[in-house]
Design a protein around this motif. Sequence first.
Motif, PDB file in Angstrom:
ATOM      1  N   ASN A  74      -8.769   0.052  -2.689  1.00  0.00           N
ATOM      2  CA  ASN A  74      -8.601   1.270  -3.485  1.00  0.00           C
ATOM      3  C   ASN A  74      -8.828   2.572  -2.743  1.00  0.00           C
ATOM      4  O   ASN A  74      -8.863   3.634  -3.365  1.00  0.00           O
ATOM      5  CB  ASN A  74      -9.505   1.211  -4.731  1.00  0.00           C
ATOM      6  CG  ASN A  74     -10.976   1.493  -4.414  1.00  0.00           C
ATOM      7  OD1 ASN A  74     -11.398   1.505  -3.249  1.00  0.00           O
ATOM      8  ND2 ASN A  74     -11.766   1.708  -5.455  1.00  0.00           N
ATOM      9  N   HIS A  75      -9.002   2.562  -1.428  1.00  0.00           N
ATOM     10  CA  HIS A  75      -9.131   3.823  -0.704  1.00  0.00           C
ATOM     11  C   HIS A  75      -7.866   4.662  -0.894  1.00  0.00           C
ATOM     12  O   HIS A  75      -6.759   4.132  -0.979  1.00  0.00           O
ATOM     13  CB  HIS A  75      -9.388   3.577   0.782  1.00  0.00           C
ATOM     14  CG  HIS A  75     -10.786   3.118   1.056  1.00  0.00           C
ATOM     15  ND1 HIS A  75     -11.136   2.434   2.203  1.00  0.00           N
ATOM     16  CD2 HIS A  75     -11.931   3.249   0.332  1.00  0.00           C
ATOM     17  CE1 HIS A  75     -12.439   2.170   2.173  1.00  0.00           C
ATOM     18  NE2 HIS A  75     -12.932   2.657   1.053  1.00  0.00           N
ATOM     19  N   SER A  76      -8.037   5.962  -0.918  1.00  0.00           N
ATOM     20  CA  SER A  76      -6.944   6.857  -1.317  1.00  0.00           C
ATOM     21  C   SER A  76      -5.748   6.820  -0.377  1.00  0.00           C
ATOM     22  O   SER A  76      -4.634   7.152  -0.781  1.00  0.00           O
ATOM     23  CB  SER A  76      -7.464   8.299  -1.421  1.00  0.00           C
ATOM     24  OG  SER A  76      -8.442   8.395  -2.433  1.00  0.00           O
ATOM     25  N   ASP A  77      -5.943   6.438   0.879  1.00  0.00           N
ATOM     26  CA  ASP A  77      -4.802   6.366   1.785  1.00  0.00           C
ATOM     27  C   ASP A  77      -4.044   5.049   1.646  1.00  0.00           C
ATOM     28  O   ASP A  77      -3.009   4.851   2.288  1.00  0.00           O
ATOM     29  CB  ASP A  77      -5.238   6.588   3.243  1.00  0.00           C
ATOM     30  CG  ASP A  77      -6.264   5.582   3.722  1.00  0.00           C
ATOM     31  OD1 ASP A  77      -7.122   5.172   2.915  1.00  0.00           O
ATOM     32  OD2 ASP A  77      -6.221   5.197   4.907  1.00  0.00           O
ATOM     33  N   HIS A  78      -4.531   4.163   0.788  1.00  0.00           N
ATOM     34  CA  HIS A  78      -3.843   2.897   0.526  1.00  0.00           C
ATOM     35  C   HIS A  78      -3.435   2.756  -0.932  1.00  0.00           C
ATOM     36  O   HIS A  78      -2.537   1.985  -1.249  1.00  0.00           O
ATOM     37  CB  HIS A  78      -4.740   1.718   0.917  1.00  0.00           C
ATOM     38  CG  HIS A  78      -5.032   1.652   2.373  1.00  0.00           C
ATOM     39  ND1 HIS A  78      -4.350   0.811   3.236  1.00  0.00           N
ATOM     40  CD2 HIS A  78      -5.912   2.348   3.141  1.00  0.00           C
ATOM     41  CE1 HIS A  78      -4.814   0.992   4.471  1.00  0.00           C
ATOM     42  NE2 HIS A  78      -5.750   1.916   4.436  1.00  0.00           N
ATOM     43  N   LEU A  79      -4.115   3.467  -1.812  1.00  0.00           N
ATOM     44  CA  LEU A  79      -3.796   3.449  -3.231  1.00  0.00           C
ATOM     45  C   LEU A  79      -3.669   4.898  -3.690  1.00  0.00           C
ATOM     46  O   LEU A  79      -4.657   5.548  -4.033  1.00  0.00           O
ATOM     47  CB  LEU A  79      -4.884   2.712  -4.011  1.00  0.00           C
ATOM     48  CG  LEU A  79      -4.672   2.588  -5.525  1.00  0.00           C
ATOM     49  CD1 LEU A  79      -3.352   1.903  -5.841  1.00  0.00           C
ATOM     50  CD2 LEU A  79      -5.833   1.832  -6.171  1.00  0.00           C
ATOM     51  N   ASP A 108       0.814  -1.221   0.000  1.00  0.00           N
ATOM     52  CA  ASP A 108       0.000   0.000   0.000  1.00  0.00           C
ATOM     53  C   ASP A 108       0.847   1.271   0.000  1.00  0.00           C
ATOM     54  O   ASP A 108       0.794   2.080   0.941  1.00  0.00           O
ATOM     55  CB  ASP A 108      -0.938   0.017   1.217  1.00  0.00           C
ATOM     56  CG  ASP A 108      -2.076  -0.972   1.079  1.00  0.00           C
ATOM     57  OD1 ASP A 108      -2.287  -1.495  -0.028  1.00  0.00           O
ATOM     58  OD2 ASP A 108      -2.768  -1.225   2.081  1.00  0.00           O
ATOM     59  N   PRO A 109       1.644   1.507  -1.041  1.00  0.00           N
ATOM     60  CA  PRO A 109       2.564   2.658  -1.031  1.00  0.00           C
ATOM     61  C   PRO A 109       1.824   3.986  -0.935  1.00  0.00           C
ATOM     62  O   PRO A 109       0.983   4.310  -1.763  1.00  0.00           O
ATOM     63  CB  PRO A 109       3.307   2.529  -2.361  1.00  0.00           C
ATOM     64  CG  PRO A 109       2.460   1.655  -3.219  1.00  0.00           C
ATOM     65  CD  PRO A 109       1.744   0.725  -2.296  1.00  0.00           C
ATOM     66  N   MET A 110       2.163   4.738   0.094  1.00  0.00           N
ATOM     67  CA  MET A 110       1.518   6.023   0.357  1.00  0.00           C
ATOM     68  C   MET A 110       2.582   6.997   0.843  1.00  0.00           C
ATOM     69  O   MET A 110       3.008   6.953   1.994  1.00  0.00           O
ATOM     70  CB  MET A 110       0.413   5.857   1.415  1.00  0.00           C
ATOM     71  CG  MET A 110      -0.233   7.169   1.830  1.00  0.00           C
ATOM     72  SD  MET A 110      -0.909   8.021   0.407  1.00  0.00           S
ATOM     73  CE  MET A 110      -1.474   9.526   1.120  1.00  0.00           C
ATOM     74  N   GLU A 169      -2.216   7.820  -6.111  1.00  0.00           N
ATOM     75  CA  GLU A 169      -1.853   7.969  -7.517  1.00  0.00           C
ATOM     76  C   GLU A 169      -0.400   8.411  -7.699  1.00  0.00           C
ATOM     77  O   GLU A 169       0.351   7.820  -8.486  1.00  0.00           O
ATOM     78  CB  GLU A 169      -2.786   8.970  -8.201  1.00  0.00           C
ATOM     79  CG  GLU A 169      -2.475   9.191  -9.664  1.00  0.00           C
ATOM     80  CD  GLU A 169      -3.465  10.103 -10.361  1.00  0.00           C
ATOM     81  OE1 GLU A 169      -3.277  10.382 -11.555  1.00  0.00           O
ATOM     82  OE2 GLU A 169      -4.441  10.545  -9.694  1.00  0.00           O
ATOM     83  N   ASP A 170       0.016   9.462  -7.005  1.00  0.00           N
ATOM     84  CA  ASP A 170       1.379   9.966  -7.173  1.00  0.00           C
ATOM     85  C   ASP A 170       2.422   8.923  -6.787  1.00  0.00           C
ATOM     86  O   ASP A 170       3.471   8.792  -7.435  1.00  0.00           O
ATOM     87  CB  ASP A 170       1.586  11.242  -6.364  1.00  0.00           C
ATOM     88  CG  ASP A 170       0.815  12.428  -6.925  1.00  0.00           C
ATOM     89  OD1 ASP A 170       0.418  12.371  -8.109  1.00  0.00           O
ATOM     90  OD2 ASP A 170       0.593  13.408  -6.184  1.00  0.00           O
ATOM     91  N   SER A 171       2.139   8.183  -5.718  1.00  0.00           N
ATOM     92  CA  SER A 171       3.091   7.157  -5.276  1.00  0.00           C
ATOM     93  C   SER A 171       3.211   6.037  -6.295  1.00  0.00           C
ATOM     94  O   SER A 171       4.317   5.568  -6.597  1.00  0.00           O
ATOM     95  CB  SER A 171       2.657   6.596  -3.919  1.00  0.00           C
ATOM     96  OG  SER A 171       2.618   7.619  -2.930  1.00  0.00           O
ATOM     97  N   ALA A 193       5.194   7.163  -9.361  1.00  0.00           N
ATOM     98  CA  ALA A 193       6.632   7.266  -9.092  1.00  0.00           C
ATOM     99  C   ALA A 193       7.295   5.893  -9.035  1.00  0.00           C
ATOM    100  O   ALA A 193       8.496   5.768  -9.308  1.00  0.00           O
ATOM    101  CB  ALA A 193       6.853   8.009  -7.776  1.00  0.00           C
ATOM    102  N   LEU A 194       6.524   4.867  -8.713  1.00  0.00           N
ATOM    103  CA  LEU A 194       7.084   3.526  -8.542  1.00  0.00           C
ATOM    104  C   LEU A 194       7.099   2.701  -9.823  1.00  0.00           C
ATOM    105  O   LEU A 194       7.755   1.653  -9.879  1.00  0.00           O
ATOM    106  CB  LEU A 194       6.292   2.770  -7.466  1.00  0.00           C
ATOM    107  CG  LEU A 194       6.510   3.232  -6.028  1.00  0.00           C
ATOM    108  CD1 LEU A 194       5.406   2.703  -5.141  1.00  0.00           C
ATOM    109  CD2 LEU A 194       7.876   2.776  -5.524  1.00  0.00           C
ATOM    110  N   ILE A 195       6.383   3.130 -10.846  1.00  0.00           N
ATOM    111  CA  ILE A 195       6.260   2.332 -12.071  1.00  0.00           C
ATOM    112  C   ILE A 195       7.617   1.919 -12.646  1.00  0.00           C
ATOM    113  O   ILE A 195       7.826   0.736 -12.969  1.00  0.00           O
ATOM    114  CB  ILE A 195       5.428   3.083 -13.130  1.00  0.00           C
ATOM    115  CG1 ILE A 195       3.960   3.153 -12.685  1.00  0.00           C
ATOM    116  CG2 ILE A 195       5.526   2.386 -14.488  1.00  0.00           C
ATOM    117  CD1 ILE A 195       3.085   4.011 -13.596  1.00  0.00           C
TER     118      ILE A 195
END
Length: 316
Positions: free
Chosen positions: A104-109, A65-67, A111-113, A116-118
Amino acid sequence: MEWGKSLTTFWDYFFNKPEEYTPSPPLPVEPFDISQWNELRDLQFTWLGHTTFLIKIDDKVILTDPMFSQQAGSYGPFSPIRYSKTLASTNSLPVVDVVLITHNHSDHLDEDSIKALIPKTRHFIAPLAVGKLLEEWGVSHKKITELDWWQKKSIDGLTITAAPAKHTSERGIFDKNKTLWASYGIQGNQQNIYLSGDSGWFKGLYEIGKRLGPFDVTFFEIGAYGEIRGWKEIHYTPEEAVKAHQAVRGKLMVPSGWATFDLGMFPWSEPVERLLIAAKQSRVDYLTPKIGEIVIPGKIGGREAWWKPFIKGKDK
Protein backbone atom coordinates in the motif's frame (compact mmCIF):
# COMPACT_ATOMS: atom_id res chain seq x y z
CA MET A 1 13.73 4.65 11.43
CA GLU A 2 14.46 6.65 14.56
CA TRP A 3 13.28 10.27 14.47
CA GLY A 4 16.81 11.67 14.59
CA LYS A 5 17.92 9.50 11.69
CA SER A 6 14.75 10.40 9.80
CA LEU A 7 15.46 14.11 10.11
CA THR A 8 19.04 13.60 8.93
CA THR A 9 17.80 11.58 5.98
CA PHE A 10 15.26 14.27 5.12
CA TRP A 11 17.94 16.97 5.17
CA ASP A 12 20.38 14.97 3.05
CA TYR A 13 17.66 13.99 0.58
CA PHE A 14 16.84 17.61 -0.23
CA PHE A 15 20.15 19.42 0.32
CA ASN A 16 23.02 16.94 -0.05
CA LYS A 17 22.12 15.08 -3.22
CA PRO A 18 24.92 13.67 -5.38
CA GLU A 19 25.41 14.96 -8.90
CA GLU A 20 23.17 13.55 -11.62
CA TYR A 21 20.52 12.20 -9.29
CA THR A 22 18.00 13.08 -12.02
CA PRO A 23 18.57 12.79 -15.79
CA SER A 24 18.86 15.75 -18.11
CA PRO A 25 17.38 15.90 -20.72
CA PRO A 26 14.30 13.79 -19.88
CA LEU A 27 14.57 10.10 -20.70
CA PRO A 28 12.95 8.76 -23.87
CA VAL A 29 9.60 6.96 -23.72
CA GLU A 30 8.11 4.79 -26.46
CA PRO A 31 4.46 5.65 -27.20
CA PHE A 32 2.35 2.63 -26.27
CA ASP A 33 0.60 1.20 -29.36
CA ILE A 34 -2.47 -0.78 -28.30
CA SER A 35 -3.08 -2.00 -31.85
CA GLN A 36 0.30 -3.74 -31.91
CA TRP A 37 -0.32 -5.15 -28.42
CA ASN A 38 -3.64 -6.68 -29.49
CA GLU A 39 -2.10 -8.36 -32.52
CA LEU A 40 0.55 -10.27 -30.56
CA ARG A 41 -0.27 -13.59 -28.88
CA ASP A 42 3.02 -14.50 -27.19
CA LEU A 43 3.97 -13.68 -23.61
CA GLN A 44 4.73 -9.99 -23.76
CA PHE A 45 5.06 -6.99 -21.50
CA THR A 46 5.50 -3.24 -21.52
CA TRP A 47 7.25 -1.34 -18.76
CA LEU A 48 5.29 1.83 -17.94
CA GLY A 49 7.78 3.22 -15.43
CA HIS A 50 8.65 2.54 -11.78
CA THR A 51 7.21 -0.93 -10.97
CA THR A 52 4.24 -0.67 -13.33
CA PHE A 53 4.17 -3.40 -15.99
CA LEU A 54 1.46 -4.27 -18.47
CA ILE A 55 1.80 -8.03 -18.95
CA LYS A 56 0.00 -10.26 -21.42
CA ILE A 57 0.08 -13.95 -20.55
CA ASP A 58 -2.30 -16.59 -21.97
CA ASP A 59 -4.08 -13.69 -23.68
CA LYS A 60 -4.93 -12.21 -20.26
CA VAL A 61 -3.80 -8.68 -19.31
CA ILE A 62 -2.22 -7.97 -15.93
CA LEU A 63 -1.26 -4.49 -14.72
CA THR A 64 1.13 -4.34 -11.76
CA ASP A 65 1.21 -1.56 -9.16
CA PRO A 66 -0.36 1.08 -11.46
CA MET A 67 1.33 4.42 -10.88
CA PHE A 68 0.68 7.16 -13.45
CA SER A 69 0.77 10.28 -11.27
CA GLN A 70 3.51 12.90 -11.42
CA GLN A 71 4.42 12.55 -7.74
CA ALA A 72 4.89 9.38 -5.70
CA GLY A 73 3.68 9.83 -2.16
CA SER A 74 1.37 11.67 0.16
CA TYR A 75 3.77 14.37 1.34
CA GLY A 76 2.69 17.12 -1.04
CA PRO A 77 5.62 19.12 -2.47
CA PHE A 78 8.07 16.85 -0.62
CA SER A 79 6.98 13.74 -2.52
CA PRO A 80 9.36 12.36 -5.18
CA ILE A 81 8.65 13.84 -8.61
CA ARG A 82 8.49 11.72 -11.77
CA TYR A 83 11.33 12.56 -14.15
CA SER A 84 10.26 10.35 -17.01
CA LYS A 85 7.00 10.70 -18.90
CA THR A 86 3.97 8.56 -18.20
CA LEU A 87 0.80 7.67 -20.07
CA ALA A 88 -1.23 10.70 -21.07
CA SER A 89 -4.37 8.72 -20.25
CA THR A 90 -5.32 5.21 -19.15
CA ASN A 91 -7.62 5.26 -22.18
CA SER A 92 -4.64 4.05 -24.19
CA LEU A 93 -4.58 0.80 -22.21
CA PRO A 94 -6.49 -2.36 -23.13
CA VAL A 95 -9.11 -3.87 -20.86
CA VAL A 96 -7.26 -5.16 -17.78
CA ASP A 97 -8.11 -8.61 -16.43
CA VAL A 98 -6.15 -8.15 -13.19
CA VAL A 99 -4.66 -5.17 -11.40
CA LEU A 100 -2.04 -6.73 -9.14
CA ILE A 101 -0.99 -4.72 -6.08
CA THR A 102 2.08 -5.65 -4.02
CA HIS A 103 1.59 -3.28 -1.04
CA ASN A 104 0.00 0.00 0.00
CA HIS A 105 2.89 2.47 -0.25
CA SER A 106 1.83 5.48 -2.30
CA ASP A 107 4.29 4.85 -5.12
CA HIS A 108 2.75 1.40 -5.65
CA LEU A 109 -0.89 2.07 -4.78
CA ASP A 110 -1.88 5.40 -6.30
CA GLU A 111 -5.41 6.68 -5.73
CA ASP A 112 -5.82 8.60 -9.00
CA SER A 113 -4.48 5.70 -11.04
CA ILE A 114 -6.79 3.17 -9.39
CA LYS A 115 -9.86 5.39 -9.84
CA ALA A 116 -9.05 5.86 -13.53
CA LEU A 117 -8.73 2.09 -14.00
CA ILE A 118 -11.97 1.03 -12.30
CA PRO A 119 -14.13 1.09 -15.48
CA LYS A 120 -11.73 -1.09 -17.46
CA THR A 121 -10.52 -3.55 -14.79
CA ARG A 122 -12.19 -6.89 -14.07
CA HIS A 123 -10.31 -7.97 -10.95
CA PHE A 124 -8.10 -6.38 -8.30
CA ILE A 125 -5.77 -8.65 -6.31
CA ALA A 126 -3.99 -7.27 -3.24
CA PRO A 127 -2.43 -8.45 0.03
CA LEU A 128 -4.50 -8.78 3.20
CA ALA A 129 -6.34 -5.67 4.46
CA VAL A 130 -5.58 -3.55 1.36
CA GLY A 131 -9.04 -4.10 -0.10
CA LYS A 132 -10.70 -1.68 2.33
CA LEU A 133 -8.82 1.23 0.79
CA LEU A 134 -9.74 0.10 -2.72
CA GLU A 135 -13.40 0.06 -1.72
CA GLU A 136 -13.10 3.57 -0.28
CA TRP A 137 -11.84 4.68 -3.70
CA GLY A 138 -14.85 3.17 -5.48
CA VAL A 139 -13.79 -0.38 -6.39
CA SER A 140 -16.63 -2.87 -5.93
CA HIS A 141 -15.89 -5.46 -3.24
CA LYS A 142 -17.00 -8.08 -5.78
CA LYS A 143 -13.94 -7.23 -7.88
CA ILE A 144 -11.44 -7.47 -5.00
CA THR A 145 -9.51 -10.53 -3.82
CA GLU A 146 -7.19 -10.27 -0.81
CA LEU A 147 -4.46 -12.89 -0.44
CA ASP A 148 -2.31 -14.01 2.44
CA TRP A 149 1.15 -15.43 1.66
CA TRP A 150 0.86 -18.73 -0.23
CA GLN A 151 -2.83 -18.25 -0.98
CA LYS A 152 -3.86 -18.58 -4.62
CA LYS A 153 -6.44 -17.09 -6.95
CA SER A 154 -7.32 -18.68 -10.29
CA ILE A 155 -8.67 -16.44 -13.04
CA ASP A 156 -9.50 -17.89 -16.46
CA GLY A 157 -6.67 -20.43 -16.35
CA LEU A 158 -4.09 -18.20 -14.65
CA THR A 159 -2.98 -19.04 -11.12
CA ILE A 160 -1.76 -16.06 -9.10
CA THR A 161 -0.04 -16.90 -5.81
CA ALA A 162 0.92 -14.36 -3.16
CA ALA A 163 4.36 -15.08 -1.74
CA PRO A 164 6.46 -13.61 1.07
CA ALA A 165 8.51 -10.43 0.79
CA LYS A 166 10.61 -8.52 3.30
CA HIS A 167 9.12 -5.05 3.44
CA THR A 168 6.71 -2.77 5.35
CA SER A 169 3.41 -0.99 4.79
CA GLU A 170 1.90 2.36 5.70
CA ARG A 171 0.22 5.37 4.17
CA GLY A 172 0.50 7.69 7.16
CA ILE A 173 2.01 8.02 10.61
CA PHE A 174 -0.34 5.75 12.56
CA ASP A 175 -0.93 2.74 10.28
CA LYS A 176 2.51 1.13 10.23
CA ASN A 177 2.29 -2.52 9.10
CA LYS A 178 -1.51 -2.68 9.42
CA THR A 179 -1.75 -4.25 5.95
CA LEU A 180 0.26 -7.03 4.34
CA TRP A 181 2.78 -6.81 1.48
CA ALA A 182 3.66 -9.55 -1.00
CA SER A 183 5.48 -10.77 -4.05
CA TYR A 184 3.61 -12.88 -6.63
CA GLY A 185 4.01 -15.92 -8.82
CA ILE A 186 1.88 -15.88 -11.98
CA GLN A 187 1.49 -19.32 -13.57
CA GLY A 188 0.04 -19.63 -17.06
CA ASN A 189 -0.38 -22.60 -19.37
CA GLN A 190 3.05 -22.14 -20.94
CA GLN A 191 4.94 -19.52 -18.91
CA ASN A 192 5.61 -18.78 -15.27
CA ILE A 193 6.61 -15.30 -14.07
CA TYR A 194 7.57 -13.67 -10.77
CA LEU A 195 6.92 -10.16 -9.48
CA SER A 196 9.16 -9.19 -6.56
CA GLY A 197 7.34 -6.13 -5.27
CA ASP A 198 9.48 -4.12 -2.87
CA SER A 199 11.64 -6.34 -0.71
CA GLY A 200 15.00 -6.83 0.86
CA TRP A 201 17.03 -10.00 0.56
CA PHE A 202 15.83 -12.90 2.74
CA LYS A 203 16.40 -16.65 2.72
CA GLY A 204 12.70 -17.31 2.09
CA LEU A 205 13.39 -16.59 -1.59
CA TYR A 206 14.75 -20.13 -1.90
CA GLU A 207 11.41 -21.45 -0.63
CA ILE A 208 9.60 -19.34 -3.24
CA GLY A 209 11.77 -20.82 -5.95
CA LYS A 210 11.16 -24.33 -4.64
CA ARG A 211 7.37 -23.98 -4.34
CA LEU A 212 6.54 -21.71 -7.28
CA GLY A 213 9.54 -21.74 -9.62
CA PRO A 214 11.31 -22.02 -11.92
CA PHE A 215 10.28 -18.73 -13.55
CA ASP A 216 10.65 -17.86 -17.22
CA VAL A 217 10.76 -14.11 -16.42
CA THR A 218 11.28 -12.28 -13.12
CA PHE A 219 10.63 -8.59 -12.41
CA PHE A 220 12.87 -7.23 -9.61
CA GLU A 221 12.96 -3.69 -8.21
CA ILE A 222 16.51 -2.30 -7.98
CA GLY A 223 16.28 1.46 -7.44
CA ALA A 224 15.46 2.34 -3.80
CA TYR A 225 18.43 1.20 -1.76
CA GLY A 226 20.95 2.94 0.45
CA GLU A 227 22.26 3.03 4.00
CA ILE A 228 21.36 6.66 4.57
CA ARG A 229 17.64 6.10 4.04
CA GLY A 230 17.41 3.15 6.41
CA TRP A 231 16.15 0.93 3.61
CA LYS A 232 18.92 -1.65 3.58
CA GLU A 233 16.72 -4.40 5.00
CA ILE A 234 13.60 -3.76 2.89
CA HIS A 235 14.91 -2.96 -0.61
CA TYR A 236 17.19 -4.91 -2.90
CA THR A 237 20.47 -3.50 -4.06
CA PRO A 238 21.07 -4.37 -7.72
CA GLU A 239 23.48 -7.08 -6.63
CA GLU A 240 20.96 -8.54 -4.18
CA ALA A 241 18.28 -8.51 -6.88
CA VAL A 242 20.51 -10.67 -9.09
CA LYS A 243 21.06 -13.04 -6.17
CA ALA A 244 17.31 -13.11 -5.48
CA HIS A 245 16.59 -13.86 -9.15
CA GLN A 246 18.84 -16.89 -8.88
CA ALA A 247 17.28 -17.93 -5.57
CA VAL A 248 13.77 -18.09 -7.03
CA ARG A 249 15.16 -20.00 -10.03
CA GLY A 250 14.60 -17.28 -12.60
CA LYS A 251 15.74 -17.57 -16.20
CA LEU A 252 15.36 -14.03 -17.58
CA MET A 253 15.51 -10.98 -15.30
CA VAL A 254 13.88 -7.58 -15.85
CA PRO A 255 14.77 -4.68 -13.52
CA SER A 256 12.17 -2.20 -12.30
CA GLY A 257 11.87 0.68 -9.87
CA TRP A 258 14.54 2.81 -11.55
CA ALA A 259 14.60 5.64 -14.13
CA THR A 260 11.24 7.01 -12.99
CA PHE A 261 11.35 8.60 -9.54
CA ASP A 262 14.13 10.11 -7.47
CA LEU A 263 14.17 7.56 -4.63
CA GLY A 264 17.76 7.32 -3.49
CA MET A 265 21.01 9.06 -2.68
CA PHE A 266 22.75 8.01 -5.88
CA PRO A 267 22.91 9.04 -9.55
CA TRP A 268 19.79 8.03 -11.47
CA SER A 269 21.65 5.56 -13.71
CA GLU A 270 23.60 3.82 -10.93
CA PRO A 271 21.07 1.00 -10.29
CA VAL A 272 21.06 -0.33 -13.84
CA GLU A 273 24.81 0.11 -14.29
CA ARG A 274 25.42 -1.93 -11.14
CA LEU A 275 22.89 -4.50 -12.27
CA LEU A 276 24.72 -5.04 -15.56
CA ILE A 277 27.98 -5.73 -13.74
CA ALA A 278 26.36 -8.12 -11.24
CA ALA A 279 24.38 -9.95 -13.93
CA LYS A 280 27.49 -10.45 -16.06
CA GLN A 281 29.48 -11.75 -13.10
CA SER A 282 26.68 -14.19 -12.21
CA ARG A 283 25.94 -15.11 -15.84
CA VAL A 284 22.33 -13.97 -15.50
CA ASP A 285 20.41 -13.09 -18.65
CA TYR A 286 18.46 -9.83 -18.43
CA LEU A 287 16.39 -7.33 -20.41
CA THR A 288 16.43 -3.55 -19.93
CA PRO A 289 13.41 -2.25 -21.85
CA LYS A 290 12.73 1.37 -22.57
CA ILE A 291 9.60 2.75 -20.94
CA GLY A 292 6.66 2.03 -23.26
CA GLU A 293 8.51 -0.52 -25.38
CA ILE A 294 6.67 -3.75 -26.21
CA VAL A 295 8.82 -6.75 -25.36
CA ILE A 296 8.39 -10.39 -26.35
CA PRO A 297 11.06 -12.22 -24.32
CA GLY A 298 13.51 -14.00 -26.56
CA LYS A 299 12.12 -12.39 -29.71
CA ILE A 300 11.90 -8.60 -29.71
CA GLY A 301 12.78 -5.71 -27.44
CA GLY A 302 14.68 -5.06 -24.27
CA ARG A 303 18.25 -5.56 -25.48
CA GLU A 304 19.27 -1.93 -26.03
CA ALA A 305 21.33 0.00 -23.47
CA TRP A 306 19.16 3.01 -24.26
CA TRP A 307 20.06 5.02 -21.13
CA LYS A 308 23.81 5.29 -21.74
CA PRO A 309 23.71 8.37 -24.02
CA PHE A 310 21.99 10.24 -21.19
CA ILE A 311 24.80 9.68 -18.69
CA LYS A 312 27.18 12.61 -18.55
CA GLY A 313 30.70 11.65 -19.50
CA LYS A 314 29.56 8.60 -21.49
CA ASP A 315 30.31 8.33 -25.19
CA LYS A 316 27.24 8.99 -27.30
